[in-house]
Design a protein around this motif. Sequence first.
Motif, PDB file in Angstrom:
ATOM      1  N   PHE A  25       0.820  -1.210   0.000  1.00 27.60           N
ATOM      2  CA  PHE A  25       0.000   0.000   0.000  1.00 27.60           C
ATOM      3  C   PHE A  25       0.858   1.266   0.000  1.00 27.60           C
ATOM      4  CE2 PHE A  25       0.860  -0.947   4.418  1.00 27.60           C
ATOM      5  CZ  PHE A  25       1.076   0.290   4.993  1.00 27.60           C
ATOM      6  N   ALA A  26       0.258   2.359  -0.468  1.00 26.03           N
ATOM      7  CA  ALA A  26       0.890   3.686  -0.433  1.00 26.03           C
ATOM      8  C   ALA A  26      -0.046   4.606   0.336  1.00 26.03           C
ATOM      9  CB  ALA A  26       1.130   4.207  -1.847  1.00 26.03           C
ATOM     10  N   ASP A  27       0.174   4.720   1.642  1.00 30.19           N
ATOM     11  CA  ASP A  27      -0.761   5.456   2.502  1.00 30.19           C
ATOM     12  C   ASP A  27      -0.060   5.769   3.818  1.00 30.19           C
ATOM     13  OD1 ASP A  27      -2.814   6.452   4.025  1.00 30.19           O
ATOM     14  OD2 ASP A  27      -4.207   4.800   3.639  1.00 30.19           O
ATOM     15  N   ALA A  28       0.539   6.965   3.892  1.00 35.27           N
ATOM     16  CA  ALA A  28       1.280   7.332   5.108  1.00 35.27           C
ATOM     17  C   ALA A  28       0.381   7.323   6.335  1.00 35.27           C
ATOM     18  CB  ALA A  28       1.918   8.708   4.920  1.00 35.27           C
ATOM     19  N   GLY A  29      -0.892   7.640   6.154  1.00 35.27           N
ATOM     20  CA  GLY A  29      -1.806   7.697   7.285  1.00 35.27           C
ATOM     21  C   GLY A  29      -2.204   6.342   7.829  1.00 35.27           C
ATOM     22  N   ALA A  30      -1.850   5.270   7.131  1.00 36.93           N
ATOM     23  CA  ALA A  30      -2.244   3.928   7.569  1.00 36.93           C
ATOM     24  C   ALA A  30      -1.059   3.089   8.014  1.00 36.93           C
ATOM     25  CB  ALA A  30      -2.988   3.217   6.446  1.00 36.93           C
ATOM     26  N   VAL A  31       0.121   3.671   8.097  1.00 33.19           N
ATOM     27  CA  VAL A  31       1.312   2.888   8.441  1.00 33.19           C
ATOM     28  C   VAL A  31       1.165   2.250   9.818  1.00 33.19           C
ATOM     29  CG1 VAL A  31       3.785   3.020   8.930  1.00 33.19           C
ATOM     30  CG2 VAL A  31       2.837   4.181   6.921  1.00 33.19           C
ATOM     31  N   ASP A  32       0.759   3.035  10.801  1.00 39.14           N
ATOM     32  CA  ASP A  32       0.623   2.496  12.161  1.00 39.14           C
ATOM     33  C   ASP A  32      -0.462   1.427  12.217  1.00 39.14           C
ATOM     34  OD1 ASP A  32       2.627   4.178  12.992  1.00 39.14           O
ATOM     35  OD2 ASP A  32       1.275   5.670  13.878  1.00 39.14           O
ATOM     36  N   LEU A  33      -1.573   1.679  11.545  1.00 39.51           N
ATOM     37  CA  LEU A  33      -2.646   0.692  11.545  1.00 39.51           C
ATOM     38  C   LEU A  33      -2.187  -0.603  10.888  1.00 39.51           C
ATOM     39  CD1 LEU A  33      -5.539  -0.291  11.944  1.00 39.51           C
ATOM     40  CD2 LEU A  33      -6.138   0.854   9.793  1.00 39.51           C
ATOM     41  N   ALA A  34      -1.486  -0.499   9.764  1.00 36.58           N
ATOM     42  CA  ALA A  34      -1.026  -1.698   9.073  1.00 36.58           C
ATOM     43  C   ALA A  34      -0.108  -2.526   9.971  1.00 36.58           C
ATOM     44  CB  ALA A  34      -0.311  -1.320   7.784  1.00 36.58           C
ATOM     45  N   ALA A  35       0.746  -1.846  10.738  1.00 41.79           N
ATOM     46  CA  ALA A  35       1.624  -2.571  11.658  1.00 41.79           C
ATOM     47  C   ALA A  35       0.811  -3.294  12.724  1.00 41.79           C
ATOM     48  CB  ALA A  35       2.615  -1.603  12.294  1.00 41.79           C
ATOM     49  N   ARG A  36      -0.235  -2.623  13.218  1.00 38.22           N
ATOM     50  CA  ARG A  36      -1.081  -3.241  14.243  1.00 38.22           C
ATOM     51  C   ARG A  36      -1.833  -4.430  13.659  1.00 38.22           C
ATOM     52  NH1 ARG A  36      -2.912   1.055  15.833  1.00 38.22           N
ATOM     53  NH2 ARG A  36      -5.063   1.210  15.101  1.00 38.22           N
ATOM     54  N   LEU A  37      -2.356  -4.293  12.456  1.00 39.38           N
ATOM     55  CA  LEU A  37      -3.060  -5.397  11.817  1.00 39.38           C
ATOM     56  C   LEU A  37      -2.122  -6.575  11.586  1.00 39.38           C
ATOM     57  CD1 LEU A  37      -5.170  -3.470   9.127  1.00 39.38           C
ATOM     58  CD2 LEU A  37      -5.911  -4.212  11.395  1.00 39.38           C
ATOM     59  N   LEU A  64      -9.202  -7.867  13.360  1.00 38.00           N
ATOM     60  CA  LEU A  64      -8.860  -6.968  12.253  1.00 38.00           C
ATOM     61  C   LEU A  64      -9.991  -5.974  12.012  1.00 38.00           C
ATOM     62  CD1 LEU A  64      -7.357  -9.480   9.645  1.00 38.00           C
ATOM     63  CD2 LEU A  64      -6.087  -7.794  10.988  1.00 38.00           C
ATOM     64  N   ALA A  65     -11.225  -6.461  12.033  1.00 42.71           N
ATOM     65  CA  ALA A  65     -12.374  -5.589  11.793  1.00 42.71           C
ATOM     66  C   ALA A  65     -12.478  -4.521  12.864  1.00 42.71           C
ATOM     67  CB  ALA A  65     -13.659  -6.426  11.748  1.00 42.71           C
ATOM     68  N   VAL A  66     -12.338  -4.916  14.129  1.00 44.21           N
ATOM     69  CA  VAL A  66     -12.437  -3.952  15.226  1.00 44.21           C
ATOM     70  C   VAL A  66     -11.314  -2.926  15.146  1.00 44.21           C
ATOM     71  CG1 VAL A  66     -12.286  -3.681  17.728  1.00 44.21           C
ATOM     72  CG2 VAL A  66     -13.678  -5.521  16.747  1.00 44.21           C
ATOM     73  N   ASP A  67     -10.090  -3.385  14.909  1.00 43.40           N
ATOM     74  CA  ASP A  67      -8.946  -2.468  14.874  1.00 43.40           C
ATOM     75  C   ASP A  67      -9.080  -1.453  13.746  1.00 43.40           C
ATOM     76  OD1 ASP A  67      -7.852  -3.716  17.028  1.00 43.40           O
ATOM     77  OD2 ASP A  67      -6.225  -4.707  15.933  1.00 43.40           O
ATOM     78  N   ALA A  68      -9.470  -1.920  12.564  1.00 43.36           N
ATOM     79  CA  ALA A  68      -9.537  -1.019  11.417  1.00 43.36           C
ATOM     80  C   ALA A  68     -10.648   0.007  11.588  1.00 43.36           C
ATOM     81  CB  ALA A  68      -9.754  -1.819  10.132  1.00 43.36           C
ATOM     82  N   ALA A 107      -9.779   2.620  14.280  1.00 39.68           N
ATOM     83  CA  ALA A 107      -8.721   3.572  13.931  1.00 39.68           C
ATOM     84  C   ALA A 107      -9.281   4.843  13.298  1.00 39.68           C
ATOM     85  CB  ALA A 107      -7.716   2.910  12.998  1.00 39.68           C
ATOM     86  N   PHE A 108     -10.342   4.715  12.507  1.00 34.55           N
ATOM     87  CA  PHE A 108     -10.814   5.874  11.750  1.00 34.55           C
ATOM     88  C   PHE A 108     -12.278   6.227  12.015  1.00 34.55           C
ATOM     89  CE2 PHE A 108      -7.231   4.164   9.323  1.00 34.55           C
ATOM     90  CZ  PHE A 108      -6.414   5.287   9.334  1.00 34.55           C
ATOM     91  N   ALA A 109     -13.000   5.373  12.727  1.00 33.77           N
ATOM     92  CA  ALA A 109     -14.389   5.674  13.070  1.00 33.77           C
ATOM     93  C   ALA A 109     -14.712   5.009  14.400  1.00 33.77           C
ATOM     94  CB  ALA A 109     -15.326   5.183  11.972  1.00 33.77           C
ATOM     95  N   PRO A 110     -14.147   5.522  15.496  1.00 35.64           N
ATOM     96  CA  PRO A 110     -14.318   4.849  16.798  1.00 35.64           C
ATOM     97  C   PRO A 110     -15.774   4.618  17.178  1.00 35.64           C
ATOM     98  CG  PRO A 110     -12.677   6.595  16.944  1.00 35.64           C
ATOM     99  CD  PRO A 110     -13.309   6.718  15.592  1.00 35.64           C
ATOM    100  N   GLU A 111     -16.648   5.550  16.825  1.00 40.80           N
ATOM    101  CA  GLU A 111     -18.050   5.382  17.212  1.00 40.80           C
ATOM    102  C   GLU A 111     -18.706   4.219  16.480  1.00 40.80           C
ATOM    103  OE1 GLU A 111     -18.620   7.602  13.391  1.00 40.80           O
ATOM    104  OE2 GLU A 111     -17.072   7.355  14.914  1.00 40.80           O
ATOM    105  N   LEU A 112     -18.236   3.923  15.268  1.00 46.86           N
ATOM    106  CA  LEU A 112     -18.783   2.785  14.530  1.00 46.86           C
ATOM    107  C   LEU A 112     -18.281   1.469  15.090  1.00 46.86           C
ATOM    108  CD1 LEU A 112     -18.617   4.025  10.823  1.00 46.86           C
ATOM    109  CD2 LEU A 112     -20.555   4.072  12.395  1.00 46.86           C
ATOM    110  N   ALA A 113     -17.095   1.498  15.683  1.00 46.42           N
ATOM    111  CA  ALA A 113     -16.564   0.264  16.272  1.00 46.42           C
ATOM    112  C   ALA A 113     -17.387  -0.204  17.463  1.00 46.42           C
ATOM    113  CB  ALA A 113     -15.108   0.465  16.680  1.00 46.42           C
ATOM    114  N   ASP A 114     -18.179   0.698  18.041  1.00 50.20           N
ATOM    115  CA  ASP A 114     -19.045   0.327  19.158  1.00 50.20           C
ATOM    116  C   ASP A 114     -20.337  -0.334  18.695  1.00 50.20           C
ATOM    117  OD1 ASP A 114     -17.246   1.345  21.006  1.00 50.20           O
ATOM    118  OD2 ASP A 114     -18.145   3.348  20.966  1.00 50.20           O
TER     119      ASP A 114
END
Length: 460
Positions: free
Chosen positions: A393-405, A415-419, A422-429
Amino acid sequence: MTPPRRTVRHPVRIVHLGLGAFHRAHQAWYTQRANEATGGWGWGIAAFTGRSPDAARILAAQDAVYTLVERGPESDTTSVIESLSVVADGADAERWRRAVADRAVGVLTLTVTEAGYRPSTAALDADLSALRAGEVTFTAPGRIVDGIRARRLAGAGGLAVVSCDNLPDNGRVTRDAVLGLATALDPSLAEWIDTEVSFVSTMVDRITPATTGADREAVRELTGYDDAAPVVTEPFSEWVLSGDFPAGRPDWESAGARFVDDIEPFERRKLWLLNAGHSLLAYLGLLRGHVSIADAMGDPVCVAALEDLWAEARTELPFDDDAVDAALDALRARFTNARIEHRLTQIATDGSQKLGPRILDPLRSRLAAGRAPGRAETGVLAAWILHLLDGSFADAGAVDLAARLGEHPDDDAQLAVDAVSAFAPELADDPAVTESVHHQLGALRAARSFATEEPSRGAH
């Protein structure tokens, strides 16, 4: 052979940041057509690169004139664009300041991609230090503040800042970023900007793939020009604008632009149909081995997922069925134009910035209306997760997330919860969302296709 020749050089009245192919296929093309329609004293553009100086160097060698190719399903149409009067390296801070401070300039446009509006805190701090020291800035907000500060010092009056990127309410986003940095630098400058500078929101639409060597050869055969910097784009274009222009503007209406009081419905239609469709085809198409949008449109699995995505979005759009049907018919024709090679890897960049307005916002709208999360929408998120896991991937904003995944690449539920977190915490609930992403991950792994079974919760 010679490059295309200039016949007129209009005085610089527009400064642009982000000298890429899209700007040259869209705003520069609209300005060219407006100049031709009005015939008299036109609007020339001083265009500055955003990152690499290469585009300016190549264009400067042919006097900033280039060939635009409108590539239809059957044939090409070419035109010479000479609305760029000056091209320059964006890192030339003195030249940038002089350009923005010029009293003749009334408009500052920018195409910096979605990620350019959200630089890191470290990058903004570095630009704040550079602004205080009078040195070169590198973020888009930093360069705008630097140029406007010079304009204020020159007593050149206000101007309009016009964002031309795929971001909802991009004028407000630009304004907030600029005022935030200006306030930290000099509160009186922020007050001046708030009073004198307008921030115009726009919706832009024209598919413009990266130019290839074959495109340059095609231009040579079509025109006889040895053009090192042609742009290839589709025949379709759309530009909707909302906001004030205190120092004037070109007659872009004569080229087909539309000025409206409320741009939000048009932004939503474009983001949730065209851009969301592009993201789906990019991530799913790459998983299935495709290269371009047209390739993916030849795959029944991709097309079925795309139609599902559009069905999920249409219930959330403030347009009647006839208007949505017309928009979708146009998109099907555009996406299947195999002579436009819009590469999936190009579209897949910076998903962490793009998927919010394209996928998460319509998903939020469905949930707010009491509908279930769309399986195609959560399928895009699942395909994106697998894209991050493959490491290409080419996405500087996702580097940390990719490492966590990457710490638990086979645990689809996590994987679903983490992703989503990362970008929509309220949806993860909302378990309906994460369970649907989980479900789609399993389906993609099993068959590289979207599952045909609905998640059990909720109604459409």
